[in-house]
Design a protein around this motif. Structure first.
Motif, PDB file in Angstrom:
ATOM      1  N   VAL A 117      23.188  63.521  78.952  1.00  0.00           N
ATOM      2  CA  VAL A 117      23.016  62.085  79.121  1.00  0.00           C
ATOM      3  C   VAL A 117      23.032  61.367  77.775  1.00  0.00           C
ATOM      4  CG1 VAL A 117      21.444  60.295  79.956  1.00  0.00           C
ATOM      5  CG2 VAL A 117      21.757  62.395  81.283  1.00  0.00           C
ATOM      6  N   GLY A 118      22.316  61.917  76.799  1.00  0.00           N
ATOM      7  CA  GLY A 118      22.218  61.259  75.502  1.00  0.00           C
ATOM      8  C   GLY A 118      23.547  61.184  74.776  1.00  0.00           C
ATOM      9  N   ARG A 119      24.297  62.257  74.811  1.00  0.00           N
ATOM     10  CA  ARG A 119      25.571  62.250  74.095  1.00  0.00           C
ATOM     11  C   ARG A 119      26.624  61.413  74.799  1.00  0.00           C
ATOM     12  NH1 ARG A 119      26.369  68.140  71.151  1.00  0.00           N
ATOM     13  NH2 ARG A 119      24.467  67.998  69.892  1.00  0.00           N
ATOM     14  N   LEU A 120      26.604  61.394  76.119  1.00  0.00           N
ATOM     15  CA  LEU A 120      27.541  60.517  76.827  1.00  0.00           C
ATOM     16  C   LEU A 120      27.183  59.051  76.592  1.00  0.00           C
ATOM     17  CD1 LEU A 120      28.098  62.389  80.205  1.00  0.00           C
ATOM     18  CD2 LEU A 120      29.695  62.185  78.292  1.00  0.00           C
ATOM     19  N   ALA A 121      25.891  58.746  76.490  1.00  0.00           N
ATOM     20  CA  ALA A 121      25.470  57.364  76.223  1.00  0.00           C
ATOM     21  C   ALA A 121      25.932  56.908  74.843  1.00  0.00           C
ATOM     22  CB  ALA A 121      23.951  57.243  76.341  1.00  0.00           C
ATOM     23  N   ALA A 122      26.095  57.861  73.928  1.00  0.00           N
ATOM     24  CA  ALA A 122      26.493  57.524  72.560  1.00  0.00           C
ATOM     25  C   ALA A 122      28.015  57.459  72.394  1.00  0.00           C
ATOM     26  CB  ALA A 122      25.916  58.556  71.584  1.00  0.00           C
ATOM     27  N   PHE A 123      28.766  57.629  73.480  1.00  0.00           N
ATOM     28  CA  PHE A 123      30.227  57.618  73.403  1.00  0.00           C
ATOM     29  C   PHE A 123      30.711  56.306  72.794  1.00  0.00           C
ATOM     30  CE2 PHE A 123      34.420  56.656  75.106  1.00  0.00           C
ATOM     31  CZ  PHE A 123      35.110  57.838  74.860  1.00  0.00           C
TER      32      PHE A 123
ATOM     33  N   LEU B  34      28.176  61.826  84.916  1.00  0.00           N
ATOM     34  CA  LEU B  34      26.844  61.296  85.220  1.00  0.00           C
ATOM     35  C   LEU B  34      26.578  61.284  86.726  1.00  0.00           C
ATOM     36  CD1 LEU B  34      26.741  58.365  82.633  1.00  0.00           C
ATOM     37  CD2 LEU B  34      25.534  60.552  82.494  1.00  0.00           C
ATOM     38  N   ARG B  35      27.608  60.962  87.514  1.00  0.00           N
ATOM     39  CA  ARG B  35      27.427  60.970  88.973  1.00  0.00           C
ATOM     40  C   ARG B  35      27.237  62.382  89.516  1.00  0.00           C
ATOM     41  NH1 ARG B  35      31.535  56.838  88.723  1.00  0.00           N
ATOM     42  NH2 ARG B  35      33.166  58.393  89.150  1.00  0.00           N
ATOM     43  N   PHE B  36      27.709  63.353  88.786  1.00  0.00           N
ATOM     44  CA  PHE B  36      27.600  64.751  89.207  1.00  0.00           C
ATOM     45  C   PHE B  36      26.206  65.326  88.969  1.00  0.00           C
ATOM     46  CE2 PHE B  36      28.013  69.282  87.917  1.00  0.00           C
ATOM     47  CZ  PHE B  36      28.466  69.819  89.120  1.00  0.00           C
ATOM     48  N   LEU B  37      25.412  64.700  88.134  1.00  0.00           N
ATOM     49  CA  LEU B  37      24.151  65.295  87.708  1.00  0.00           C
ATOM     50  C   LEU B  37      23.199  65.632  88.855  1.00  0.00           C
ATOM     51  CD1 LEU B  37      23.372  63.470  84.345  1.00  0.00           C
ATOM     52  CD2 LEU B  37      24.375  65.734  84.722  1.00  0.00           C
TER      53      LEU B  37
END
Length: 357
Positions: free
Chosen positions: A141-147, A324-327
């Motif tokens: 989550v954190g790394r995808l948010a930092a994209f 994210l939807r897969f989580l």
């Protein structure tokens, strides 16, 4: 080479090159060879991970991959501050696994063996395993948010792909398996099969974009990877944290290891590291040889498109949202593994597993 022979070479490297350094506190084994018997064969596409512990809060740049007495070693430095608290180590999915067994190479202060004594008995406690799974999930989550959608394409691709690939690590941690880097998809497939959830594996591959890719296409792009890799190594000057993966010594892993997977019929499992290595090559070329970067960029874009279905930033943003939807599906699968894992809390042996290297 046998695992034991490579480990012995690593011990001698530590004595000759790490121990004399100021601030040295010890060294231990990590990675895929932990727990493997000394007489096991170490494939040319595998290395022995050695972590050197230092008092320095900012340790020196890691030497990375190097040949020593014929063994391929991967040397990493870690500050003692990251290991001082056993509770923090127990909850860290990338640190705890090294202390589930006695991996200590050298321990002049006694700190590493004290840490092992604190971590090993609690490593398989259900609450600790779940904490490590959640640690991996937070990384996704954190790394995808930092994209950063404004970054160059060769930086955007790994910024999406690496956290997407941590979905495999959540499952591996729940199964008490090594959260391997290059072979993460093969390892996750084995876990899902062992724990009765094989249908989820195709979903993991679909998130990466390679569920239906053909062997012919993957083999073609390994050829392009070979050309890009061999062109990058001689011009690389600027240090990156992954620089040791782009050297002559690393070629058996970066290039030959992908060909080995394809030859085994595991071409989809090779996609992750092919794309990762291409992106890293372009990160170097963009700085150290912009003309070569521009020349090889069409081949990189073609590889990303053919292997993952990504053609630009809009695709990456959509794929980020898909991860994210897969989580919630991943959470359910993780809980299923935790519930079925007979080794948690000393309830018996794990299901049979393949050796991963």
């Amino acid at each position: 080479m046998r695992v034991g022979t490579a480990r012995a070479a690593a011990v001698r490297w530590v004595a000759a090159h790490a121990r004399p350094a100021p601030g040295y506190r010890g060294a231990y084994f990590s990675g895929s060879t932990v727990g493997r018997p000394d007489d096991a064969e170490l494939p040319p596409s595998s290395d022995v991970d050695v972590v050197v512990v230092t008092e320095e809060d900012q340790p020196p740049a890691k030497p990375g991959k190097l040949r020593y007495e014929g063994a391929l070693l991967e040397i990493t430095y870690v500050p003692w501050a990251e290991l001082r608290d056993p509770e923090a180590v127990l909850s860290s999915y990338h640190l705890a696994g090294s202390f589930r067994t006695d991996t200590v190479i050298d321990d002049p202060t006694g700190g590493l063996r004290t840490l092992y004594a604190a971590v090993a008995p609690r490593f398989a406690e259900r609450s600790q395993v779940r904490r490590r799974c959640l640690d991996a999930r937070r990384r996704i989550v954190g790394r995808l948010a930092a994209f950063d959608a404004s970054a160059p394409f060769h930086e955007q691709v790994p910024a999406w792909m690496f956290p997407a690939g941590v979905t495999t690590h959540v499952l591996l941690v729940a199964a008490l398996r090594n959260p391997t880097v290059r072979l993460r998809y093969r390892a996750a497939r084995d876990v899902l099969t062992a724990y009765g959830q094989p249908e989820l594996y195709r979903e993991l591959l679909a998130l990466l974009g390679c569920a239906d890719v053909s062997e012919r296409v993957v083999r073609h792009h390994v050829g392009e990877l070979t050309r890009t890799f061999d062109a990058t190594v001689p011009v690389a000057r600027t240090p990156f944290f992954f620089s040791s993966d782009l050297t002559r010594q690393a070629r058996p892993i970066a290039v030959d290891g992908s060909l080995e997977l394809i030859d085994l019929g595991e071409h989809r499992e090779a996609v992750f590291w092919i794309v990762a290595t291409l992106a890293r090559c372009h990160a170097v070329l963009a700085v150290d040889d912009p003309a070569l970067h521009a020349e090889r960029l069409p081949a990189f874009r073609a590889a990303v498109a053919d292997l993952t279905g990504i053609t630009g930033t809009a695709d990456l943003l959509e794929r980020r949202d898909e991860v994210l939807r897969f989580l919630p599906r991943l959470d359910a699968a993780m809980e299923n593994v935790l519930a079925a894992n007979a080794d948690i809390n000393g309830q018996g042996p794990l299901p049979p597993r393949r050796a991963l290297c």
